[in-house]
Write an enzyme that holds these catalytic residues in place. Structure first.
Site, PDB file in Angstrom:
ATOM      1  N   GLY A  25      -9.624  -8.037  -1.227  1.00 48.75           N
ATOM      2  CA  GLY A  25      -8.471  -8.035  -0.328  1.00 48.75           C
ATOM      3  C   GLY A  25      -7.740  -9.360  -0.302  1.00 48.75           C
ATOM      4  N   LYS A  44     -18.355 -15.772   0.692  1.00 49.25           N
ATOM      5  CA  LYS A  44     -19.811 -15.660   0.762  1.00 49.25           C
ATOM      6  C   LYS A  44     -20.459 -15.147  -0.512  1.00 49.25           C
ATOM      7  CE  LYS A  44     -20.247 -14.159   5.528  1.00 49.25           C
ATOM      8  NZ  LYS A  44     -20.696 -12.817   5.897  1.00 49.25           N
ATOM      9  N   GLY A  55     -13.278  -3.751  -0.245  1.00 47.23           N
ATOM     10  CA  GLY A  55     -14.667  -3.297  -0.200  1.00 47.23           C
ATOM     11  C   GLY A  55     -14.963  -2.226  -1.242  1.00 47.23           C
ATOM     12  N   ARG A 112       0.828  -1.217   0.000  1.00 46.43           N
ATOM     13  CA  ARG A 112       0.000   0.000   0.000  1.00 46.43           C
ATOM     14  C   ARG A 112       0.859   1.263   0.000  1.00 46.43           C
ATOM     15  NH1 ARG A 112      -5.050  -1.966   3.806  1.00 46.43           N
ATOM     16  NH2 ARG A 112      -6.216  -2.828   2.061  1.00 46.43           N
TER      17      ARG A 112
END
Ligand code: ADP
Ligand code: MG
Length: 401
Positions: free
Chosen positions: A352, A199, A375, A38
């Site tokens: 991620g 999910k 996200g 990052r």
């Protein structure tokens, strides 16, 4: 992009507040940075500002200090690493607002860089608080948002601060929007989405949004169990989302109607439990034992997914194919990461865990683009706007709101 970028404004000698995403993983024991990806991703903007002679004020959150000072989450270690990379001093300031921050800013010369203290030491950061926004804005003449990873949050340092300063996109944010926007707006066909991860519920909005744009959707990972179950397969002890069964069936039906192929695994690796000592075997999806659970896709699935992906010109990948954190369940993820790395197609990685898996294998730089936003990339690909992007000045109508 319809937003102004840092290249569109005069930053020379200006005090420029840059919201970066320096939320890097730290070693629990030593506190050392375990992956500086990052920090590296923010370098183009930082170097550009230094070259232009700006006074650079960096700000980020780190971890979850929950609105109070946490000695383990100070930005010092990040400033040290950035200083090494830039080969110039980057002072870590002990606060992000107030007298100390103001004095440090006043002492900045053109081309200097400082890093403010962890924004989330103040609870006001996550509340989009007008007073905290004013305090932050006081430090600068221009605001640059380069924190794509938090662009889906309406936090003070992302949205609030733009009420007080001319706000433009940094080079990383711009690139994220260009790459992710590119696969939505003008992908070269055939275009496949390779989806996995935990999910279905996390991904439904994204799948619905890309349905009209892709030619094929390949489904592995934990979410494959729900799709298999919705196709009347028995999946043993695999985690399925009962409430998502209808949605999964709907998505498959929608796909058929719109001529989008959905591929599910032909075979899976099943295990008696999810840990390093598990007993496991490969079975066809018609024969998943009642006392075992899916932990990875099997070799036949790798083969059929690979054949499909080899014919594609654009591949978007979100979600690992198995529980890749455990080496015995990482084969499917590894094989497809290698395939994408060697592919001539435009390969875009979002999510991620997926980015982490690809980086861990050492193949991140073989992909066309690896998004720094988990996200945020999901929300963007779901067709929803990002508050952090909305708040920036429009290219056509650059009047501060
Ligand atoms: P991303 O962060 O890339 O969007 P997700 O957060 O959706 O990905 O999912 C990542 C997680 O999914 C990983 O922790 C991985 O262990 C888990 N996972 C993948 N396959 C399975 C599976 N078959 N069963 C349980 N968990 C799985
Ligand atoms: Mg995730």
């Amino acid at each position: 992009m319809n937003k102004l970028s840092v290249r569109d404004v005069d930053v020379s000698s200006k005090r420029v507040l840059v919201r970066v995403d320096f939320n890097v993983p730290l070693d629990e024991r030593t506190g050392a940075i375990t992956d500086d990806g990052r920090i590296l991703a923010a370098l183009p903007t930082i170097r550009y500002l230094i070259d232009q002679g700006a006074r650079v004020i960096l700000a980020s959150h780190l971890g979850r200090p929950d609105g109070k000072v946490d000695e383990k989450l100070r930005m010092t270690v990040v400033a040290q690493r950035l200083s090494q990379i830039l080969n110039q001093s980057v002072e870590a300031i002990r606060d992000c607002i107030g007298a100390e921050a103001e004095e440090s800013v006043a002492n900045l010369k053109s081309g200097d860089v400082i890093l403010l203290e962890n924004l989330r030491f103040y609870a006001a950061e996550e509340d989009n608080d007008p007073l905290f926004a004013q305090e932050l804005a006081k430090l600068a003449d221009i605001f640059v948002d380069d924190a794509f990873g938090t662009a889906h949050r309406s936090h003070t340092s992302i949205v609030g601060v733009t009420k007080h300063l001319p706000a433009v996109a940094g080079l990383l944010l711009e690139k994220e929007l260009r790459m992710l926007g590119g696969i939505l707006d003008s992908p070269t066909h055939p275009f496949a989405a390779l989806l996995g991860g935990a999910k279905v519920s996390d991904k439904v909005a994204m799948v619905e949004n890309i349905m009209g744009k892709v030619d094929c959707i390949l489904i592995g990972g934990g979410m494959a169990a729900t799709f298999l179950k919705a196709s009347n397969r028995e999946v043993g002890l695999s985690l399925i989302e009962e409430e998502m069964l209808d949605t999964a069936a709907d998505l498959m039906e929608k796909a058929t109607r719109s001529g989008v192929r959905i591929m599910l695994p032909d075979d899976v690796l099943v295990a008696n439990e999810i840990n390093t000592k598990a007993t496991f075997k490969v079975v066809p999806v018609e024969a998943i034992p009642a006392n075992m659970r899916i932990a990875d896709i099997g070799p036949w699935s790798v083969k059929s997914f690979s054949e499909e992906l080899r014919g594609c010109k654009t591949i978007f990948w979100n979600g690992p194919m198995g529980v890749y954190e455990i080496p015995i369940f990482a084969e499917g993820t590894l094989a497809l990461a290698k395939l994408l790395a060697g592919s001539q197609a435009t390969t875009v990685i979002g999510g991620g865990s997926t980015a982490e898996a690809v980086t861990h294998i050492g193949l991140a730089d073989k992909m066309t683009f690896v998004s720094t936003g988990g996200g945020a990339s999901l929300q963007f690909l779901s067709g929803k706007s990002l508050p952090g992007v909305d708040a920036l000045l429009d290219r056509d109508n650059p009047v501060s709101s």
